[in-house]
Design an enzyme around this catalytic site. Sequence first.
Site, PDB file in Angstrom:
ATOM      1  NE  ARG A  60      -2.516   0.539   3.760  1.00 57.42           N
ATOM      2  CZ  ARG A  60      -1.901   1.048   4.497  1.00 57.42           C
ATOM      3  NH1 ARG A  60      -1.426   2.495   4.567  1.00 57.42           N
ATOM      4  NH2 ARG A  60      -1.721   0.550   5.676  1.00 57.42           N
ATOM      5  CE1 TYR A 112     -17.235   9.706 -16.746  1.00 61.46           C
ATOM      6  CE2 TYR A 112     -15.985   9.756 -14.869  1.00 61.46           C
ATOM      7  CZ  TYR A 112     -16.809   9.237 -15.719  1.00 61.46           C
ATOM      8  OH  TYR A 112     -16.995   7.735 -15.404  1.00 61.46           O
ATOM      9  CG  ASP A 184      -8.923  14.533 -16.511  1.00 62.72           C
ATOM     10  OD1 ASP A 184      -8.097  13.660 -17.110  1.00 62.72           O
ATOM     11  OD2 ASP A 184     -10.028  14.012 -16.014  1.00 62.72           O
ATOM     12  CE  LYS A 209     -11.734   6.060 -19.155  1.00 62.65           C
ATOM     13  NZ  LYS A 209     -11.728   5.907 -17.679  1.00 62.65           N
TER      14      LYS A 209
END
Length: 399
Positions: A60, A112, A184, A209
């Site tokens: 983590r 978005y 972004d 993406k």
Amino acid sequence: MGQGQEKRDGGVSGSSIATRTVRAGVDSDSGHNAVMPPVHLSSTFRFHGLGQKAEYDYTRSGNPTRSNLAEALADLEGGFGATITGSGMAAIHLVCQLVGRRELLIAPHDCYGGTHRLLTTMAKVDRFDVLFVDQSDRDALAAAFALGPKMILVETPSNPLLRVTDFSLVREFAEKFGTVMVADNTFLSPVFQNPLALGADIVVHSTTKYLNGHSDVVGGVAIAKTESLHEELEWWANCLGVTGAPFDSFLTLRGLRTLQVRMAQQAQTAKGLAELLRQHPRVRQVFYPGLEDHPNHQVAKRQQMGFGAMLSFELANLQEVERFVQSLVFFSLAESLGGVESLVAHPATMTHAAMSPEARRTAGISDGLIRLSVGLESAQDLGRDITAALNRVSIEAVS
């Protein structure tokens, strides 16, 4: 520290983006001299002794495979360091930790749908204040910045209407008011746009993406320009537990190696499809910054190195949309984008369904809007597919 700082002497960072994506992580295995870096799936790592932690102690907090991907992405975007997250929305959530209670975050009015939902919900529970603004409107930006925002989120080109925000305009206000600027860059990737070089402080991606490019991994990244911002994001990512998994990082790094060639071909095909759509009588409007009549074409030419492979267009109504998507052969009706396969989405009922009808109207997202993610199939096949589907819409509209 990002790869841009660590490997500059080796010549990697000074080379082209095609070379840097292919060579990312290559020859980094000091244990067995593997050319391609191995995947480290261990959740925990052995200490040298009591109170003697090694470089990694718990996945983590840090993992060698995740570090390979982080170093590659920091290098490509020109940042100090990158923090890999479990999804693109986790990356947005991560940067939001830099905004305190009752501090203001400015967001795009046409962002978005998942981002809109997250920011709206966090504002409702009094996590911070949010103001959705048309960032192409200088007066609207000036009024928003006069409120003293802590952060501004820029999404350019926007999802799904491909509006382009002028980085120089936002930077002018952000520098004046000491506002953290987050961009972004999911739609363009570092192949076609470098927000940190254009004034942003942090750049985020949904690595799901284009960076991965094969629609088989969900992930995200936040890349900081400075050491202090990177350390703060790293602390929060570990605290919240939003860091990405090693195997996902391995696959994303594997996909990254073909980023430049994929995006070049996909963008070329998208430009041709945009031209085709513009000429069809059933299409009311095409949204693609590569078209010279796009209202933000000149801004896009100035700050981008290419126009990308995303485009949207508008039909008359929902019935025409349904006939169109049902007629397609080489476009899958699905959410997401940026893979090697072509996808078609209906924002109003899919990617932006979380927005209220009023918010969609304000953003300009109509029921007739269709979004295409153009893949690596033959441009001729995709063009014939779109033309046949539109012709079916025309025939059934007459009958």
